[in-house]
Write a protein that holds these residues in place. Structure first.
Motif, PDB file in Angstrom:
ATOM      1  N   ARG A  35       0.835  -1.219   0.000  1.00 13.31           N
ATOM      2  CA  ARG A  35       0.000   0.000   0.000  1.00 13.31           C
ATOM      3  C   ARG A  35       0.863   1.259   0.000  1.00 13.31           C
ATOM      4  N   ARG A  36       1.993   1.201   0.665  1.00 11.33           N
ATOM      5  CA  ARG A  36       2.859   2.377   0.799  1.00 11.33           C
ATOM      6  C   ARG A  36       3.768   2.608  -0.418  1.00 11.33           C
ATOM      7  N   CYS A  37       4.064   1.569  -1.177  1.00 17.26           N
ATOM      8  CA  CYS A  37       5.014   1.693  -2.286  1.00 17.26           C
ATOM      9  C   CYS A  37       4.595   2.798  -3.235  1.00 17.26           C
ATOM     10  N   GLY A  38       5.511   3.711  -3.499  1.00 20.06           N
ATOM     11  CA  GLY A  38       5.248   4.802  -4.417  1.00 20.06           C
ATOM     12  C   GLY A  38       4.665   6.036  -3.768  1.00 20.06           C
ATOM     13  N   THR A  39       4.325   5.964  -2.478  1.00 20.98           N
ATOM     14  CA  THR A  39       3.676   7.104  -1.829  1.00 20.98           C
ATOM     15  C   THR A  39       4.677   8.151  -1.345  1.00 20.98           C
ATOM     16  N   ARG A  40       5.884   7.709  -0.987  1.00 19.96           N
ATOM     17  CA  ARG A  40       6.886   8.672  -0.498  1.00 19.96           C
ATOM     18  C   ARG A  40       8.241   8.503  -1.154  1.00 19.96           C
ATOM     19  N   SER A  41       8.405   7.476  -1.967  1.00 21.53           N
ATOM     20  CA  SER A  41       9.688   7.281  -2.637  1.00 21.53           C
ATOM     21  C   SER A  41       9.774   8.200  -3.849  1.00 21.53           C
ATOM     22  N   GLN A  42      11.005   8.467  -4.265  1.00 25.09           N
ATOM     23  CA  GLN A  42      11.212   9.284  -5.449  1.00 25.09           C
ATOM     24  C   GLN A  42      12.507   8.895  -6.138  1.00 25.09           C
ATOM     25  N   LEU A  43      12.556   9.136  -7.435  1.00 28.20           N
ATOM     26  CA  LEU A  43      13.769   8.864  -8.184  1.00 28.20           C
ATOM     27  C   LEU A  43      14.864   9.828  -7.750  1.00 28.20           C
ATOM     28  N   TYR A  44      16.079   9.332  -7.725  1.00 29.56           N
ATOM     29  CA  TYR A  44      17.216  10.224  -7.501  1.00 29.56           C
ATOM     30  C   TYR A  44      17.447  11.064  -8.761  1.00 29.56           C
ATOM     31  N   PRO A  45      18.197  12.164  -8.628  1.00 29.41           N
ATOM     32  CA  PRO A  45      18.416  13.051  -9.771  1.00 29.41           C
ATOM     33  C   PRO A  45      18.991  12.329 -10.991  1.00 29.41           C
ATOM     34  N   GLN A  46      18.451  12.676 -12.139  1.00 29.41           N
ATOM     35  CA  GLN A  46      18.952  12.250 -13.454  1.00 29.41           C
ATOM     36  C   GLN A  46      18.709  10.779 -13.781  1.00 29.41           C
ATOM     37  N   VAL A  47      17.985  10.061 -12.951  1.00 31.17           N
ATOM     38  CA  VAL A  47      17.836   8.623 -13.163  1.00 31.17           C
ATOM     39  C   VAL A  47      17.115   8.309 -14.470  1.00 31.17           C
ATOM     40  N   ARG A  48      15.919   8.849 -14.649  1.00 29.29           N
ATOM     41  CA  ARG A  48      15.145   8.485 -15.838  1.00 29.29           C
ATOM     42  C   ARG A  48      15.850   8.911 -17.135  1.00 29.29           C
ATOM     43  N   ASP A  49      16.327  10.145 -17.163  1.00 27.07           N
ATOM     44  CA  ASP A  49      16.972  10.638 -18.381  1.00 27.07           C
ATOM     45  C   ASP A  49      18.225   9.832 -18.707  1.00 27.07           C
ATOM     46  N   THR A  50      18.963   9.459 -17.679  1.00 30.51           N
ATOM     47  CA  THR A  50      20.186   8.687 -17.908  1.00 30.51           C
ATOM     48  C   THR A  50      19.871   7.293 -18.435  1.00 30.51           C
ATOM     49  N   LEU A  51      18.894   6.628 -17.841  1.00 30.07           N
ATOM     50  CA  LEU A  51      18.530   5.293 -18.307  1.00 30.07           C
ATOM     51  C   LEU A  51      18.033   5.339 -19.754  1.00 30.07           C
ATOM     52  N   LEU A  52      17.228   6.335 -20.083  1.00 33.38           N
ATOM     53  CA  LEU A  52      16.738   6.475 -21.462  1.00 33.38           C
ATOM     54  C   LEU A  52      17.897   6.691 -22.425  1.00 33.38           C
ATOM     55  N   ALA A  53      18.846   7.531 -22.041  1.00 32.87           N
ATOM     56  CA  ALA A  53      19.993   7.808 -22.910  1.00 32.87           C
ATOM     57  C   ALA A  53      20.868   6.574 -23.093  1.00 32.87           C
ATOM     58  N   LEU A  54      21.041   5.813 -22.027  1.00 34.98           N
ATOM     59  CA  LEU A  54      21.828   4.583 -22.133  1.00 34.98           C
ATOM     60  C   LEU A  54      21.162   3.598 -23.083  1.00 34.98           C
ATOM     61  N   ARG A  55      19.858   3.460 -22.982  1.00 33.25           N
ATOM     62  CA  ARG A  55      19.137   2.563 -23.892  1.00 33.25           C
ATOM     63  C   ARG A  55      19.317   3.015 -25.342  1.00 33.25           C
ATOM     64  N   GLU A  56      19.252   4.304 -25.573  1.00 37.64           N
ATOM     65  CA  GLU A  56      19.433   4.825 -26.930  1.00 37.64           C
ATOM     66  C   GLU A  56      20.820   4.503 -27.477  1.00 37.64           C
ATOM     67  N   ARG A  57      21.787   4.393 -26.585  1.00 40.07           N
ATOM     68  CA  ARG A  57      23.155   4.057 -26.990  1.00 40.07           C
ATOM     69  C   ARG A  57      23.356   2.556 -27.158  1.00 40.07           C
ATOM     70  N   GLY A  58      22.325   1.771 -26.861  1.00 40.07           N
ATOM     71  CA  GLY A  58      22.419   0.335 -27.043  1.00 40.07           C
ATOM     72  C   GLY A  58      22.983  -0.415 -25.866  1.00 40.07           C
ATOM     73  N   VAL A  59      23.121   0.254 -24.722  1.00 37.79           N
ATOM     74  CA  VAL A  59      23.614  -0.413 -23.512  1.00 37.79           C
ATOM     75  C   VAL A  59      22.479  -1.230 -22.905  1.00 37.79           C
ATOM     76  N   LYS A  60      22.752  -2.488 -22.583  1.00 46.41           N
ATOM     77  CA  LYS A  60      21.772  -3.315 -21.882  1.00 46.41           C
ATOM     78  C   LYS A  60      21.716  -2.890 -20.420  1.00 46.41           C
ATOM     79  N   LEU A  61      20.512  -2.866 -19.861  1.00 47.25           N
ATOM     80  CA  LEU A  61      20.313  -2.375 -18.500  1.00 47.25           C
ATOM     81  C   LEU A  61      19.651  -3.438 -17.636  1.00 47.25           C
ATOM     82  N   ALA A  62      20.131  -3.565 -16.408  1.00 43.16           N
ATOM     83  CA  ALA A  62      19.562  -4.550 -15.485  1.00 43.16           C
ATOM     84  C   ALA A  62      19.526  -3.993 -14.070  1.00 43.16           C
ATOM     85  N   VAL A  63      18.556  -4.437 -13.310  1.00 47.00           N
ATOM     86  CA  VAL A  63      18.493  -4.190 -11.872  1.00 47.00           C
ATOM     87  C   VAL A  63      18.909  -5.476 -11.167  1.00 47.00           C
ATOM     88  N   VAL A  64      19.792  -5.357 -10.190  1.00 51.87           N
ATOM     89  CA  VAL A  64      20.163  -6.487  -9.340  1.00 51.87           C
ATOM     90  C   VAL A  64      20.026  -6.014  -7.896  1.00 51.87           C
TER      91      VAL A  64
END
Length: 226
Positions: free
Chosen positions: A93-122
């Protein structure tokens, strides 16, 4: 170390404290649970120091602290499964209610994908919570692989998650990068033989990340684009 992202075919990331600031809502869910069982609340500082080994272990540490007992006693308690189920309801119920992305996260991940870098969460976070957090912040579509604490038989600092990503994407260890915020992340990367960059603002059990000697400490993940 000055290598830029062009030297990497695969970039792997921890989740809590690296991509998303989650401690606030984790603490809320922990204290929701403690109140339900008439136990005293724990502090945000305590919660931040317990993050890293998975949400279940964090709950065990919180219960031990609130009950003035040991983690070993809590692990063997017959009521742990009941309390964990209560925590699950609160955290979902709480997930997403107070968390936030750190600076530049979304833009950086999008740019990396555009460069063809594979991305993973571990991450050591259990898969049901990992999925909820990623979905809450619209991150799931940006990753080619997500490995949670219960995806494989072992979790960080065991290198199995990184090795699995290297195998899946056919990436050489020297052309892979792990980005994290804790001693666990540094140890995992070292165990896997890949380079590790660390962020100083995450959850490292109250210790400075420089003490763990990552290959590089970066101010935010946009440095991967340099």
């Amino acid at each position: 170390m000055s290598a830029n992202v062009q030297a990497f075919d695969l970039a792997m990331f921890d989740l809590d404290g690296t991509l998303v600031a989650t401690a606030g809502e984790i603490g809320d869910a922990v204290n929701d649970t403690l109140v339900r069982f008439e136990l005293p609340a724990v502090s945000q500082v305590q919660v931040e120091r317990w993050i890293g080994h998975g949400t279940r272990e964090l709950l065990i540490q919180a219960l031990a602290s609130a009950s003035d007992t040991t983690a070993e006693v809590i692990r063997s308690s017959s009521s742990l499964s009941l309390i964990a189920a209560e925590f699950d309801r609160h955290y979902q119920r709480r997930c997403g209610t107070r968390s936030q992305l750190y600076p530049q996260v979304r833009d950086t991940l999008l740019a990396l994908r555009e460069r063809g870098v594979k991305l993973a969460v571990v991450t050591n976070k259990e898969s049901r919570y990992t999925a909820t957090v990623l979905d809450a912040h619209r991150l799931a579509p940006l990753f080619d692989r997500v490995i949670s604490g219960d995806t494989l038989p072992t979790k960080k600092p065991d290198p199995a998650g990184i090795h699995s990503c290297l195998t899946q994407f056919g990436a050489a260890a020297e052309r892979a990068l792990f980005v994290g915020d804790s001693s666990i992340d540094v140890a995992t990367a070292r165990n896997a033989g890949v380079r590790v960059w660390a962020l100083p603002y995450g959850y490292n059990m109250g210790e400075p990340i420089t003490a763990n000697q990552p290959d590089r400490v970066i101010p935010d993940i946009s440095v991967l684009l340099n």
